[in-house]
Design a protein around this motif. Sequence first.
Motif, PDB file in Angstrom:
ATOM      1  N   VAL A  29       0.878  -1.169   0.000  1.00 13.82           N
ATOM      2  CA  VAL A  29       0.000   0.000   0.000  1.00 13.82           C
ATOM      3  C   VAL A  29       0.917   1.222   0.000  1.00 13.82           C
ATOM      4  CG1 VAL A  29      -1.768   1.241   1.312  1.00 13.82           C
ATOM      5  CG2 VAL A  29      -1.753  -1.268   1.284  1.00 13.82           C
ATOM      6  N   TYR A  30       0.566   2.252  -0.781  1.00 13.71           N
ATOM      7  CA  TYR A  30       1.400   3.442  -0.836  1.00 13.71           C
ATOM      8  C   TYR A  30       0.578   4.656  -1.273  1.00 13.71           C
ATOM      9  CZ  TYR A  30       1.480   2.575  -5.868  1.00 13.71           C
ATOM     10  OH  TYR A  30       1.111   2.361  -7.171  1.00 13.71           O
ATOM     11  N   ALA A  31       1.118   5.839  -1.009  1.00 17.88           N
ATOM     12  CA  ALA A  31       0.458   7.083  -1.419  1.00 17.88           C
ATOM     13  C   ALA A  31       0.834   7.397  -2.858  1.00 17.88           C
ATOM     14  CB  ALA A  31       0.879   8.224  -0.505  1.00 17.88           C
ATOM     15  N   GLN A  32      -0.174   7.517  -3.728  1.00 20.82           N
ATOM     16  CA  GLN A  32       0.067   7.906  -5.115  1.00 20.82           C
ATOM     17  C   GLN A  32       0.127   9.417  -5.255  1.00 20.82           C
ATOM     18  OE1 GLN A  32      -3.224   5.718  -7.050  1.00 20.82           O
ATOM     19  NE2 GLN A  32      -1.622   4.612  -8.150  1.00 20.82           N
ATOM     20  N   ALA A  33      -0.602  10.117  -4.424  1.00 16.99           N
ATOM     21  CA  ALA A  33      -0.624  11.582  -4.434  1.00 16.99           C
ATOM     22  C   ALA A  33      -0.834  12.049  -2.998  1.00 16.99           C
ATOM     23  CB  ALA A  33      -1.752  12.105  -5.326  1.00 16.99           C
ATOM     24  N   ILE A  34      -0.145  13.125  -2.627  1.00 16.05           N
ATOM     25  CA  ILE A  34      -0.249  13.660  -1.274  1.00 16.05           C
ATOM     26  C   ILE A  34      -0.555  15.149  -1.364  1.00 16.05           C
ATOM     27  CG2 ILE A  34       0.940  14.026   0.919  1.00 16.05           C
ATOM     28  CD1 ILE A  34       2.709  11.591   0.197  1.00 16.05           C
ATOM     29  N   ALA A  35      -1.671  15.565  -0.786  1.00 12.09           N
ATOM     30  CA  ALA A  35      -2.085  16.977  -0.820  1.00 12.09           C
ATOM     31  C   ALA A  35      -1.389  17.734   0.315  1.00 12.09           C
ATOM     32  CB  ALA A  35      -3.595  17.091  -0.697  1.00 12.09           C
ATOM     33  N   GLY A  36      -0.094  17.882   0.182  1.00 13.52           N
ATOM     34  CA  GLY A  36       0.690  18.558   1.206  1.00 13.52           C
ATOM     35  C   GLY A  36       2.132  18.108   1.156  1.00 13.52           C
ATOM     36  N   THR A  37       2.837  18.279   2.254  1.00 13.63           N
ATOM     37  CA  THR A  37       4.246  17.906   2.354  1.00 13.63           C
ATOM     38  C   THR A  37       4.355  16.606   3.146  1.00 13.63           C
ATOM     39  OG1 THR A  37       4.857  20.233   2.351  1.00 13.63           O
ATOM     40  CG2 THR A  37       6.519  18.670   3.125  1.00 13.63           C
ATOM     41  N   GLY A  56      -8.781  21.521  -5.023  1.00  9.53           N
ATOM     42  CA  GLY A  56      -8.626  20.604  -6.141  1.00  9.53           C
ATOM     43  C   GLY A  56      -7.545  19.551  -5.952  1.00  9.53           C
ATOM     44  N   GLN A  57      -6.875  19.525  -4.822  1.00  7.27           N
ATOM     45  CA  GLN A  57      -5.846  18.510  -4.586  1.00  7.27           C
ATOM     46  C   GLN A  57      -6.373  17.483  -3.583  1.00  7.27           C
ATOM     47  OE1 GLN A  57      -2.110  20.215  -3.517  1.00  7.27           O
ATOM     48  NE2 GLN A  57      -1.887  21.306  -5.429  1.00  7.27           N
ATOM     49  N   SER A  58      -5.953  16.260  -3.763  1.00 12.38           N
ATOM     50  CA  SER A  58      -6.390  15.215  -2.844  1.00 12.38           C
ATOM     51  C   SER A  58      -5.228  14.271  -2.555  1.00 12.38           C
ATOM     52  CB  SER A  58      -7.570  14.436  -3.432  1.00 12.38           C
ATOM     53  OG  SER A  58      -7.175  13.797  -4.630  1.00 12.38           O
ATOM     54  N   THR A  59      -5.369  13.545  -1.491  1.00 10.08           N
ATOM     55  CA  THR A  59      -4.418  12.493  -1.162  1.00 10.08           C
ATOM     56  C   THR A  59      -5.017  11.181  -1.646  1.00 10.08           C
ATOM     57  OG1 THR A  59      -3.550  13.699   0.736  1.00 10.08           O
ATOM     58  CG2 THR A  59      -3.262  11.308   0.742  1.00 10.08           C
ATOM     59  N   GLU A  60      -4.229  10.410  -2.374  1.00  5.77           N
ATOM     60  CA  GLU A  60      -4.704   9.152  -2.937  1.00  5.77           C
ATOM     61  C   GLU A  60      -3.817   8.013  -2.450  1.00  5.77           C
ATOM     62  OE1 GLU A  60      -4.907   9.497  -7.195  1.00  5.77           O
ATOM     63  OE2 GLU A  60      -5.870  11.457  -7.059  1.00  5.77           O
ATOM     64  N   ILE A  61      -4.434   7.013  -1.881  1.00  9.45           N
ATOM     65  CA  ILE A  61      -3.729   5.845  -1.369  1.00  9.45           C
ATOM     66  C   ILE A  61      -4.045   4.651  -2.262  1.00  9.45           C
ATOM     67  CG2 ILE A  61      -3.343   4.341   0.627  1.00  9.45           C
ATOM     68  CD1 ILE A  61      -2.668   7.316   1.131  1.00  9.45           C
ATOM     69  N   PHE A  62      -3.019   3.981  -2.768  1.00  3.81           N
ATOM     70  CA  PHE A  62      -3.201   2.784  -3.582  1.00  3.81           C
ATOM     71  C   PHE A  62      -3.289   1.563  -2.675  1.00  3.81           C
ATOM     72  CE2 PHE A  62      -1.468  -0.995  -5.602  1.00  3.81           C
ATOM     73  CZ  PHE A  62      -2.287  -1.098  -6.712  1.00  3.81           C
ATOM     74  N   VAL A  63      -4.361   0.797  -2.843  1.00  5.41           N
ATOM     75  CA  VAL A  63      -4.552  -0.451  -2.121  1.00  5.41           C
ATOM     76  C   VAL A  63      -4.745  -1.521  -3.184  1.00  5.41           C
ATOM     77  CG1 VAL A  63      -5.993  -1.702  -0.466  1.00  5.41           C
ATOM     78  CG2 VAL A  63      -5.662   0.764  -0.204  1.00  5.41           C
ATOM     79  N   GLY A  64      -3.762  -2.388  -3.341  1.00  5.38           N
ATOM     80  CA  GLY A  64      -3.780  -3.377  -4.411  1.00  5.38           C
ATOM     81  C   GLY A  64      -4.624  -4.596  -4.110  1.00  5.38           C
TER      82      GLY A  64
END
Length: 137
Positions: A82-90, A115-123
């Motif tokens: 599992v990992y973050a694909q996009a992070i709305a911040g630092t 318009g920014q979001s945090t996206e977590i990939f769960v395979g």
Amino acid sequence: MADAKDLKSAPFMTEFGAEGDNRSATESLDWILKEADNSFVSWAYWQFKPFHDITTASNDIEGFYFKDGSLQSDKVDALSRVYAQAIAGTPKKMHYEHKTKVFQLEYTTTKALTGQSTEIFVGPYHSSSFKVEAKPE
């Protein structure tokens, strides 16, 4: 990391692993991937399957499949994270614990990010059951 900084580019770890499907190998892969997570480094495993490559022609353990076509499931499980694909911040911290399947992400924002979001990939190895918990500091 120093080269990426000098080149003003994102680091990317390639051609690592070359491991079999056993406990020692999965522990080694987990250690390497935890280090990549600690530095927010993207990665690509060494080999999906042999393609008559002269560097691995006599070695059938490095890919994801045994010679009989069956999946090296322990290795694939160790690489399925599992990992973050996009992070709305630092980002401050990203950690995945292979044994417990627990993922933690810490990041900060300084203002509302429109318009920014945090996206977590769960395979597929994790998607049958998961819980998300968010806590502001």
